[in-house]
Design a protein around this motif. Structure first.
Motif, PDB file in Angstrom:
ATOM      1  N   LEU A  81     -41.048 -43.201  41.957  1.00 61.01           N
ATOM      2  CA  LEU A  81     -39.850 -43.789  41.349  1.00 61.01           C
ATOM      3  C   LEU A  81     -40.038 -45.294  41.117  1.00 61.01           C
ATOM      4  O   LEU A  81     -39.679 -45.822  40.056  1.00 61.01           O
ATOM      5  N   VAL A  82     -40.604 -45.975  42.091  1.00 62.06           N
ATOM      6  CA  VAL A  82     -40.868 -47.407  41.932  1.00 62.06           C
ATOM      7  C   VAL A  82     -41.833 -47.643  40.775  1.00 62.06           C
ATOM      8  O   VAL A  82     -41.637 -48.549  39.952  1.00 62.06           O
ATOM      9  N   ILE A  83     -42.882 -46.831  40.700  1.00 63.35           N
ATOM     10  CA  ILE A  83     -43.861 -46.978  39.624  1.00 63.35           C
ATOM     11  C   ILE A  83     -43.190 -46.799  38.261  1.00 63.35           C
ATOM     12  O   ILE A  83     -43.428 -47.567  37.321  1.00 63.35           O
ATOM     13  N   GLY A  84     -42.340 -45.777  38.147  1.00 58.92           N
ATOM     14  CA  GLY A  84     -41.653 -45.536  36.886  1.00 58.92           C
ATOM     15  C   GLY A  84     -40.718 -46.661  36.500  1.00 58.92           C
ATOM     16  O   GLY A  84     -40.672 -47.079  35.328  1.00 58.92           O
ATOM     17  N   MET A  85     -39.962 -47.180  37.476  1.00 59.58           N
ATOM     18  CA  MET A  85     -39.047 -48.285  37.191  1.00 59.58           C
ATOM     19  C   MET A  85     -39.808 -49.546  36.792  1.00 59.58           C
ATOM     20  O   MET A  85     -39.381 -50.285  35.896  1.00 59.58           O
ATOM     21  N   LEU A  86     -40.930 -49.787  37.451  1.00 60.56           N
ATOM     22  CA  LEU A  86     -41.751 -50.935  37.080  1.00 60.56           C
ATOM     23  C   LEU A  86     -42.272 -50.784  35.648  1.00 60.56           C
ATOM     24  O   LEU A  86     -42.322 -51.755  34.884  1.00 60.56           O
ATOM     25  N   GLY A  87     -42.661 -49.565  35.296  1.00 61.46           N
ATOM     26  CA  GLY A  87     -43.131 -49.323  33.938  1.00 61.46           C
ATOM     27  C   GLY A  87     -42.058 -49.626  32.906  1.00 61.46           C
ATOM     28  O   GLY A  87     -42.333 -50.240  31.864  1.00 61.46           O
ATOM     29  N   LEU A  88     -40.813 -49.230  33.188  1.00 59.03           N
ATOM     30  CA  LEU A  88     -39.713 -49.486  32.249  1.00 59.03           C
ATOM     31  C   LEU A  88     -39.331 -50.961  32.195  1.00 59.03           C
ATOM     32  O   LEU A  88     -38.688 -51.397  31.242  1.00 59.03           O
ATOM     33  N   SER A  89     -39.724 -51.726  33.201  1.00 57.68           N
ATOM     34  CA  SER A  89     -39.351 -53.150  33.209  1.00 57.68           C
ATOM     35  C   SER A  89     -40.098 -53.948  32.148  1.00 57.68           C
ATOM     36  O   SER A  89     -39.728 -55.098  31.867  1.00 57.68           O
ATOM     37  N   PHE A  90     -41.140 -53.369  31.543  1.00 61.31           N
ATOM     38  CA  PHE A  90     -41.931 -54.089  30.535  1.00 61.31           C
ATOM     39  C   PHE A  90     -41.534 -53.740  29.099  1.00 61.31           C
ATOM     40  O   PHE A  90     -42.170 -54.201  28.161  1.00 61.31           O
ATOM     41  N   ILE A  91     -40.494 -52.929  28.916  1.00 62.50           N
ATOM     42  CA  ILE A  91     -40.163 -52.488  27.564  1.00 62.50           C
ATOM     43  C   ILE A  91     -39.409 -53.570  26.789  1.00 62.50           C
ATOM     44  O   ILE A  91     -38.741 -54.420  27.371  1.00 62.50           O
ATOM     45  N   ASP A  92     -39.553 -53.520  25.457  1.00 60.72           N
ATOM     46  CA  ASP A  92     -38.751 -54.347  24.556  1.00 60.72           C
ATOM     47  C   ASP A  92     -38.404 -53.501  23.338  1.00 60.72           C
ATOM     48  O   ASP A  92     -38.567 -52.277  23.368  1.00 60.72           O
ATOM     49  N   HIS A  93     -37.929 -54.131  22.256  1.00 62.40           N
ATOM     50  CA  HIS A  93     -37.453 -53.332  21.123  1.00 62.40           C
ATOM     51  C   HIS A  93     -38.581 -52.782  20.250  1.00 62.40           C
ATOM     52  O   HIS A  93     -38.317 -52.111  19.257  1.00 62.40           O
ATOM     53  N   GLU A  94     -39.849 -53.052  20.647  1.00 64.49           N
ATOM     54  CA  GLU A  94     -40.974 -52.527  19.885  1.00 64.49           C
ATOM     55  C   GLU A  94     -41.961 -51.736  20.743  1.00 64.49           C
ATOM     56  O   GLU A  94     -43.056 -51.412  20.303  1.00 64.49           O
ATOM     57  N   THR A  95     -41.586 -51.400  21.967  1.00 65.85           N
ATOM     58  CA  THR A  95     -42.485 -50.704  22.890  1.00 65.85           C
ATOM     59  C   THR A  95     -42.877 -49.323  22.354  1.00 65.85           C
ATOM     60  O   THR A  95     -42.050 -48.607  21.782  1.00 65.85           O
ATOM     61  N   SER A  96     -44.139 -48.950  22.582  1.00 65.33           N
ATOM     62  CA  SER A  96     -44.631 -47.641  22.157  1.00 65.33           C
ATOM     63  C   SER A  96     -43.833 -46.515  22.813  1.00 65.33           C
ATOM     64  O   SER A  96     -43.542 -46.553  24.019  1.00 65.33           O
ATOM     65  N   LEU A  97     -43.498 -45.495  22.031  1.00 63.10           N
ATOM     66  CA  LEU A  97     -42.752 -44.363  22.566  1.00 63.10           C
ATOM     67  C   LEU A  97     -43.578 -43.563  23.563  1.00 63.10           C
ATOM     68  O   LEU A  97     -43.032 -42.939  24.489  1.00 63.10           O
ATOM     69  N   ILE A  98     -44.905 -43.562  23.403  1.00 65.53           N
ATOM     70  CA  ILE A  98     -45.769 -42.862  24.353  1.00 65.53           C
ATOM     71  C   ILE A  98     -45.690 -43.535  25.723  1.00 65.53           C
ATOM     72  O   ILE A  98     -45.567 -42.873  26.763  1.00 65.53           O
ATOM     73  N   TYR A  99     -45.746 -44.858  25.722  1.00 67.84           N
ATOM     74  CA  TYR A  99     -45.607 -45.608  26.975  1.00 67.84           C
ATOM     75  C   TYR A  99     -44.242 -45.359  27.606  1.00 67.84           C
ATOM     76  O   TYR A  99     -44.126 -45.115  28.811  1.00 67.84           O
ATOM     77  N   LEU A 100     -43.199 -45.405  26.790  1.00 67.10           N
ATOM     78  CA  LEU A 100     -41.847 -45.152  27.285  1.00 67.10           C
ATOM     79  C   LEU A 100     -41.740 -43.768  27.916  1.00 67.10           C
ATOM     80  O   LEU A 100     -41.152 -43.596  28.984  1.00 67.10           O
ATOM     81  N   GLY A 101     -42.326 -42.767  27.238  1.00 64.78           N
ATOM     82  CA  GLY A 101     -42.262 -41.405  27.752  1.00 64.78           C
ATOM     83  C   GLY A 101     -42.939 -41.270  29.097  1.00 64.78           C
ATOM     84  O   GLY A 101     -42.429 -40.591  30.004  1.00 64.78           O
ATOM     85  N   ALA A 102     -44.094 -41.918  29.275  1.00 58.79           N
ATOM     86  CA  ALA A 102     -44.813 -41.849  30.550  1.00 58.79           C
ATOM     87  C   ALA A 102     -44.004 -42.494  31.671  1.00 58.79           C
ATOM     88  O   ALA A 102     -43.906 -41.949  32.788  1.00 58.79           O
TER      89      ALA A 102
END
Length: 543
Positions: free
Chosen positions: A347-368
């Motif tokens: 859960l921590v890993i997933g939340m950290l991953g989402l902390s790097f998103i912006d309005h142009e983030t890759s959908l593949i990255y978002l999905g992971a």
């Protein structure tokens, strides 16, 4: 005399009763997920603000949180079946009121009333299952729970998106749950048969009211601070001090109440206390993720509600897969702690991953990243309840289960309020900065006010969307930090094997002591009714 042993149901009886309970759980979860993708359009249609957007969700969580301990305590005293059916009726009435709301304020009030029913359903389903199935076998059936949760969580956003994009309109996002609730009511009437314990009792309404008032005041402060008034101001001081005093008084009342809604001896137990801390983190991730990801995809990325629902499938797939697989492993091994710890880390890993998103983030990255969050939630949520249920007596199952549900909902309410406030402030800063760079007055954007983006000029609409997309990552960074606390709590859980009996077996010495002090035992005031005999809410027997 000791507590009479509970009669275990066979597999067929469990599945029949479980069908109605799963339907109840489905309708309760659907009420939140079906509006997650539709909410931007709903608030836009009602000309609401970002603050009202947050409170449409927070109002339900708040009343669900405040009422959960009361439902749990009542389930230890009265018919669980009748209480579940009452909660269904309250939920259905709240759904209808939400569907006919004429402005954002009415919608928030209706959702608050609906939350009373949601709180009952969330707590009582867990209680009823615990009364039917021993902890060792419960992991197997938790897989079914996980499947229903995933179906509601995946199907809800998709259904909500399709409804608001169709001729039905957003109001049917609330009406759609009514027929499902009615169906669940009658299925339970036919299938659910549980023994009823009746005792001489006093419900601690004062404690419940103080808890609700203290939490409400705290959430109101979080929603308005740094926007309506400063962090250092008399308003902040009054609200924080008032909340601390109310909650402190609530602890005092609970410590002296004969039947506290949050029993402190149970809460102080090591397993329960640590599970509560971890549940706060899971609740924040579960509710915060579904609420703000839907807004991110629609406002920050410009997708339709239906498309936004499809975008959240990776997270729900993680919930579904981990719930089923981990549930079976728990039943097979009889161990629950390793899976809670592992899930909390993911859960921590997933939340950290989402902390790097912006309005142009890759959908593949978002999905992971969303899949990791889903795996973490699915691995921990039900198993934290199971860990607590494994350590308490059957007569305290309701209070213990509702305590975990209470703090998980509290985590969700606080999480949505805090993250919503952070998001609103960050969005306002971004919009003001970009508009100033264009030489446009900041108040021309309406970006920190109305979410009706269709009324904005194209250039300003682009700025508002980019502001939401870029600001969303910040709230998940805060979420990751809180989730780390959940990992620490999970690590310190006591690695107790799951028992195979419905109740905690009494040691021989304890049994002898109980036999010699039968007249002084609380069970002297308990009447055990056979399954089906206590379906109505009658006064406890006085013996």
């Amino acid at each position: 005399m000791g507590e009479p042993p509970a009669t275990q149901m066979n597999h067929r009886q469990i599945l029949e009763a479980l069908s109605g309970l799963l339907l109840v759980l489905f309708v309760a979860m659907l009420s939140g997920t079906v509006v997650s993708t539709a909410l931007p359009k709903i608030i836009g249609a009602l000309d609401g603000t970002q603050g009202q957007y947050t409170w449409v969700v927070t109002a339900t969580l708040l009343t669900a949180t405040a009422s959960t301990p009361i439902w749990g305590k009542l389930s230890d005293l009265f018919s669980k079946k009748a209480l579940i059916q009452i909660a269904i009726l309250i939920f259905a009435a709240g759904s209808v009121l939400s569907g006919v709301a004429q402005d954002a304020g009415q919608l928030i009030a209706a959702r608050a009333f609906q939350g009373l029913g949601v709180g009952g359903l969330q707590a009582l389903v867990q209680v009823a299952i615990a009364a039917m199935i021993p902890p060792r076998e419960r992991g197997r059936y938790n897989g079914y729970l996980g499947g229903v949760m995933a179906l509601a969580t995946v199907g809800g956003p998709l259904l909500g998106g399709v409804i608001v994009d169709s001729w039905l309109g957003w109001r049917w996002c609330f009406f759609i749950g009514v027929p499902v609730a009615i169906l669940a009511f009658f299925v339970l009437q036919k299938t659910l048969r549980l023994p009823v314990m009746r005792r001489k009792v006093k419900i601690d309404y004062l404690g419940a009211a103080l808890i609700a008032a203290g939490v409400s005041l705290l959430l109101i402060w979080v929603s308005f601070v740094d926007h309506e008034f400063d962090w250092i101001s008399w308003q902040s001081g009054a609200m924080v001090a008032g909340s601390v005093l109310l909650l402190g008084f609530a602890v005092l009342v609970e410590s002296r109440a004969a039947e506290p809604v949050v029993p402190l001896p149970i809460v102080r137990q090591r397993t329960t206390a640590l599970a509560i801390i971890a549940s706060l983190a899971v609740g924040m991730a579960m509710f915060g993720g579904s609420v703000f990801l839907g807004q991110y995809f629609q406002i920050g990325r410009g997708y339709t509600p239906t498309e936004a629902g499809l975008m959240t499938i990776p997270m729900m797939a993680g919930v579904l897969g981990s719930s089923i697989i981990i549930g079976r492993l728990v039943s097979k091994t009889g161990k629950v702690k390793p899976y809670i710890v592992g899930g909390a880390i993911v859960l921590v890993i997933g939340m950290l991953g989402l902390s790097f998103i912006d309005h142009e983030t890759s959908l593949i990255y978002l999905g992971a990243a969303m899949f990791a969050v889903g795996v973490g939630v699915g691995s921990t949520m039900q198993n934290l309840v199971l860990a607590v249920q494994n350590t308490v007596r059957l007569k305290d199952i309701g209070a213990a289960s509702s305590s975990i549900a209470f703090f998980r909902s509290l985590g969700g309410a606080v999480g949505v309020s805090v993250l919503g406030a952070v998001l609103a402030n960050r969005v306002t800063e971004n919009i003001t900065r970009d508009l100033t760079a264009m030489g446009v007055p900041a108040d021309s954007s309406q970006g920190s006010g109305s979410l009706n983006l269709n009324a904005l000029p194209p250039a300003i609409e682009h700025i508002v969307r980019a502001a939401y997309g870029d600001a969303t990552g910040r709230i998940f960074l805060i979420g990751a930090a809180i989730a780390v606390i959940g990992v620490i709590a999970a690590i310190f859980l006591k690695p107790a094997p799951l028992r195979t009996s419905l109740d905690v077996p009494e040691p021989a010495t304890a049994a002898a002591t109980a036999a010699s002090a039968a007249d002084a035992s609380p069970m002297a005031d308990v009447e055990i009714l056979p399954p089906g005999a206590g379906d109505g809410l009658r006064e406890p027997s006085r013996r």
